[in-house]
Motif scaffolding. Structure first.
Motif, PDB file in Angstrom:
ATOM      1  N   VAL A  17       0.817  -1.218   0.000  1.00 47.93           N
ATOM      2  CA  VAL A  17       0.000   0.000   0.000  1.00 47.93           C
ATOM      3  C   VAL A  17       0.853   1.271   0.000  1.00 47.93           C
ATOM      4  CG1 VAL A  17      -1.670   1.341   1.341  1.00 47.93           C
ATOM      5  CG2 VAL A  17      -2.064  -1.100   0.920  1.00 47.93           C
ATOM      6  N   PRO A  18       1.832   1.421   0.911  1.00 44.41           N
ATOM      7  CA  PRO A  18       2.646   2.645   0.848  1.00 44.41           C
ATOM      8  C   PRO A  18       3.475   2.751  -0.425  1.00 44.41           C
ATOM      9  CG  PRO A  18       3.485   1.144   2.522  1.00 44.41           C
ATOM     10  CD  PRO A  18       2.168   0.609   2.095  1.00 44.41           C
ATOM     11  N   ARG A  19       3.896   1.601  -0.965  1.00 46.32           N
ATOM     12  CA  ARG A  19       4.666   1.651  -2.205  1.00 46.32           C
ATOM     13  C   ARG A  19       3.818   2.173  -3.357  1.00 46.32           C
ATOM     14  NH1 ARG A  19       9.978   1.014  -4.344  1.00 46.32           N
ATOM     15  NH2 ARG A  19       9.588   1.572  -6.524  1.00 46.32           N
ATOM     16  N   LEU A  20       2.597   1.692  -3.475  1.00 45.80           N
ATOM     17  CA  LEU A  20       1.710   2.176  -4.527  1.00 45.80           C
ATOM     18  C   LEU A  20       1.459   3.674  -4.389  1.00 45.80           C
ATOM     19  CD1 LEU A  20      -0.989  -0.662  -4.799  1.00 45.80           C
ATOM     20  CD2 LEU A  20       1.137  -0.398  -6.090  1.00 45.80           C
ATOM     21  N   ARG A  21       1.217   4.097  -3.164  1.00 46.89           N
ATOM     22  CA  ARG A  21       0.968   5.522  -2.946  1.00 46.89           C
ATOM     23  C   ARG A  21       2.192   6.360  -3.317  1.00 46.89           C
ATOM     24  NH1 ARG A  21       0.732   6.720   1.991  1.00 46.89           N
ATOM     25  NH2 ARG A  21      -0.203   8.749   1.619  1.00 46.89           N
ATOM     26  N   ASP A  22       3.386   5.873  -2.960  1.00 51.08           N
ATOM     27  CA  ASP A  22       4.611   6.595  -3.319  1.00 51.08           C
ATOM     28  C   ASP A  22       4.795   6.670  -4.833  1.00 51.08           C
ATOM     29  OD1 ASP A  22       5.180   6.976  -0.658  1.00 51.08           O
ATOM     30  OD2 ASP A  22       6.689   5.388  -0.532  1.00 51.08           O
ATOM     31  N   ASP A  23       4.264   5.679  -5.535  1.00 52.38           N
ATOM     32  CA  ASP A  23       4.382   5.653  -6.992  1.00 52.38           C
ATOM     33  C   ASP A  23       3.244   6.399  -7.684  1.00 52.38           C
ATOM     34  OD1 ASP A  23       6.699   4.208  -6.774  1.00 52.38           O
ATOM     35  OD2 ASP A  23       5.781   2.262  -7.203  1.00 52.38           O
ATOM     36  N   ARG A 160      18.458 -30.522   6.158  1.00 51.41           N
ATOM     37  CA  ARG A 160      19.558 -29.590   5.898  1.00 51.41           C
ATOM     38  C   ARG A 160      19.708 -29.235   4.416  1.00 51.41           C
ATOM     39  NH1 ARG A 160      24.767 -31.455   8.078  1.00 51.41           N
ATOM     40  NH2 ARG A 160      23.617 -32.728   9.582  1.00 51.41           N
ATOM     41  N   ASN A 161      19.177 -30.053   3.509  1.00 51.43           N
ATOM     42  CA  ASN A 161      19.374 -29.839   2.080  1.00 51.43           C
ATOM     43  C   ASN A 161      18.189 -29.187   1.369  1.00 51.43           C
ATOM     44  OD1 ASN A 161      22.058 -30.919   1.791  1.00 51.43           O
ATOM     45  ND2 ASN A 161      21.163 -32.924   2.213  1.00 51.43           N
ATOM     46  N   VAL A 162      17.149 -28.834   2.120  1.00 54.97           N
ATOM     47  CA  VAL A 162      16.046 -28.072   1.521  1.00 54.97           C
ATOM     48  C   VAL A 162      16.571 -26.702   1.096  1.00 54.97           C
ATOM     49  CG1 VAL A 162      13.909 -26.867   2.076  1.00 54.97           C
ATOM     50  CG2 VAL A 162      14.175 -29.267   2.702  1.00 54.97           C
ATOM     51  N   LEU A 163      16.142 -26.237  -0.068  1.00 53.36           N
ATOM     52  CA  LEU A 163      16.621 -24.973  -0.612  1.00 53.36           C
ATOM     53  C   LEU A 163      15.550 -23.891  -0.490  1.00 53.36           C
ATOM     54  CD1 LEU A 163      18.337 -26.264  -3.879  1.00 53.36           C
ATOM     55  CD2 LEU A 163      19.411 -25.762  -1.676  1.00 53.36           C
ATOM     56  N   ALA A 164      15.974 -22.694  -0.109  1.00 53.50           N
ATOM     57  CA  ALA A 164      15.074 -21.552   0.021  1.00 53.50           C
ATOM     58  C   ALA A 164      15.733 -20.327  -0.593  1.00 53.50           C
ATOM     59  CB  ALA A 164      14.719 -21.295   1.479  1.00 53.50           C
ATOM     60  N   GLN A 165      14.941 -19.315  -0.882  1.00 54.04           N
ATOM     61  CA  GLN A 165      15.436 -18.102  -1.547  1.00 54.04           C
ATOM     62  C   GLN A 165      14.681 -16.888  -1.016  1.00 54.04           C
ATOM     63  OE1 GLN A 165      15.043 -18.428  -5.783  1.00 54.04           O
ATOM     64  NE2 GLN A 165      16.268 -16.623  -6.220  1.00 54.04           N
ATOM     65  N   PRO A 166      14.967 -16.465   0.216  1.00 55.78           N
ATOM     66  CA  PRO A 166      14.175 -15.393   0.833  1.00 55.78           C
ATOM     67  C   PRO A 166      14.198 -14.100   0.015  1.00 55.78           C
ATOM     68  CG  PRO A 166      15.634 -16.455   2.430  1.00 55.78           C
ATOM     69  CD  PRO A 166      16.031 -16.950   1.095  1.00 55.78           C
ATOM     70  N   VAL A 167      13.015 -13.477  -0.077  1.00 52.90           N
ATOM     71  CA  VAL A 167      12.896 -12.213  -0.804  1.00 52.90           C
ATOM     72  C   VAL A 167      12.161 -11.209   0.075  1.00 52.90           C
ATOM     73  CG1 VAL A 167      10.710 -12.846  -1.942  1.00 52.90           C
ATOM     74  CG2 VAL A 167      12.231 -11.164  -3.012  1.00 52.90           C
ATOM     75  N   ASP A 168      12.625  -9.994   0.051  1.00 51.30           N
ATOM     76  CA  ASP A 168      12.069  -8.947   0.900  1.00 51.30           C
ATOM     77  C   ASP A 168      10.684  -8.515   0.419  1.00 51.30           C
ATOM     78  OD1 ASP A 168      12.467  -6.779   2.952  1.00 51.30           O
ATOM     79  OD2 ASP A 168      12.155  -5.556   1.162  1.00 51.30           O
ATOM     80  N   PRO A 169       9.698  -8.422   1.311  1.00 54.54           N
ATOM     81  CA  PRO A 169       8.353  -7.996   0.896  1.00 54.54           C
ATOM     82  C   PRO A 169       8.336  -6.629   0.221  1.00 54.54           C
ATOM     83  CG  PRO A 169       8.284  -8.919   3.102  1.00 54.54           C
ATOM     84  CD  PRO A 169       9.731  -8.797   2.735  1.00 54.54           C
ATOM     85  N   GLY A 170       9.197  -5.716   0.669  1.00 58.39           N
ATOM     86  CA  GLY A 170       9.248  -4.400   0.050  1.00 58.39           C
ATOM     87  C   GLY A 170       9.677  -4.462  -1.403  1.00 58.39           C
ATOM     88  N   GLU A 171      10.587  -5.378  -1.703  1.00 54.09           N
ATOM     89  CA  GLU A 171      11.033  -5.533  -3.083  1.00 54.09           C
ATOM     90  C   GLU A 171       9.956  -6.190  -3.941  1.00 54.09           C
ATOM     91  OE1 GLU A 171      15.844  -5.656  -2.436  1.00 54.09           O
ATOM     92  OE2 GLU A 171      14.753  -7.559  -2.281  1.00 54.09           O
ATOM     93  N   VAL A 172       9.208  -7.122  -3.357  1.00 52.26           N
ATOM     94  CA  VAL A 172       8.072  -7.698  -4.071  1.00 52.26           C
ATOM     95  C   VAL A 172       7.024  -6.616  -4.335  1.00 52.26           C
ATOM     96  CG1 VAL A 172       6.215  -9.408  -3.982  1.00 52.26           C
ATOM     97  CG2 VAL A 172       8.490  -9.991  -3.117  1.00 52.26           C
ATOM     98  N   ALA A 173       6.807  -5.757  -3.351  1.00 42.75           N
ATOM     99  CA  ALA A 173       5.849  -4.664  -3.526  1.00 42.75           C
ATOM    100  C   ALA A 173       6.258  -3.764  -4.690  1.00 42.75           C
ATOM    101  CB  ALA A 173       5.741  -3.850  -2.241  1.00 42.75           C
ATOM    102  N   ALA A 174       7.538  -3.467  -4.799  1.00 47.85           N
ATOM    103  CA  ALA A 174       8.022  -2.636  -5.904  1.00 47.85           C
ATOM    104  C   ALA A 174       7.803  -3.322  -7.236  1.00 47.85           C
ATOM    105  CB  ALA A 174       9.500  -2.319  -5.706  1.00 47.85           C
TER     106      ALA A 174
END
Length: 260
Positions: A17-23, A160-174
């Motif tokens: 929501v704040p990202r959309l408003r900023d844009d 131990r071998n499960v793979l993950a790729q964390p992504v920041d919610p703010g970057e997804v919002a952008a």
């Protein structure tokens, strides 16, 4: 542009929501209960019953559909049937673009919730509104909560071998804001964090940030689910990627961890 955001009060919604408003985008947001905000137009709408959806989509240019019910036994009613109700209402209102947020791996990882998300994607693609789907990888907050839960009995339990790729919610919002501006993709885009981590790597960094000496107790996830998780079902090679790392999240959350 006026955009209706479902799930605006959730973890991703609070970044969107704040990202959309900023844009420069005018935001109308849905909630199942009345809310007020001087910067956002809140409307009452319920995906589970369809109540208020026609009014919510009236006069908007696009819909950003974030709402989901991953727990509590309401997933099919909200994520699949609720998405269908929203798509139908948006079609009647001549909405020009519907963006649906999904998860990387819904087509590869055999979990019930993921099957519901995949079904919702198919509802969007089959509907009358020009559409885009953005599949994102896991938020670091989710991984943090998972590790806390996995450590309740003392050691941190996991494969131990499960793979993950964390992504920041703010970057997804952008990324979502950019997709709204770009217009309908009529396809699926994947978006992930900057690095792929094994579970044991994520645990080591997490323990260091929390000054914890809890050991890792390796427990192999069995069957097709475990195999898909170890083979990268939750990660993507798609570009571009986010920039904020797991170490960045840990430093901001717990302090004392150097960013890489």
């Amino acid at each position: 542009m006026r955009v209706l955001v479902t799930g605006a009060g959730g973890r991703l919604g609070r970044a969107v929501v704040p990202r959309l408003r900023d844009d420069g985008i005018t935001v109308r947001a849905t909630s199942r209960r009345p809310r007020t905000d001087q910067d956002v137009e809140w409307v009452v709408a319920d995906l589970e019953t369809g109540e208020g959806l026609d009014e919510a989509v009236a006069g908007v240019d696009a819909v950003l559909h974030l709402a989901s019910a991953p727990t509590g036994g309401r997933t099919y009613e909200v994520d699949v049937l609720g998405t269908r109700r929203l798509v139908v209402a948006a079609g009647h209102a001549d909405v020009r673009h519907l963006v649906y947020t999904s998860i990387v791996g819904v087509d590869r990882v055999p979990m019930p919730y993921y099957r519901r998300k995949l079904a919702a994607e198919q509802v969007v693609a089959a509907g009358p509104v020009p559409w885009s789907v953005l599949r994102a990888t896991q938020f670091p907050e989710f991984l943090d909560e998972l590790l806390v839960m996995s450590s309740r009995l003392g050691p941190t339990i996991g494969d131990r071998n499960v793979l993950a790729q964390p992504v920041d919610p703010g970057e997804v919002a952008a990324r979502l804001s950019a997709r709204l501006v770009a217009g309908p993709l009529r396809g699926i885009e994947e978006y992930g964090g900057p690095e792929v981590l094994r579970f044991d790597q994520a645990v080591r960094a997490w323990r260091a940030a929390r000054h914890s000496r809890r050991p890792l107790l390796p427990v192999r996830v069995p069957g097709r689910l475990g195999r898909s998780l170890r083979e990268g079902g939750l990660v993507t090679e798609a570009l571009p990627r986010g920039a904020r790392t797991w170490a960045d999240y840990l430093a901001d959350t717990y302090g004392g961890t150097a960013r890489r």
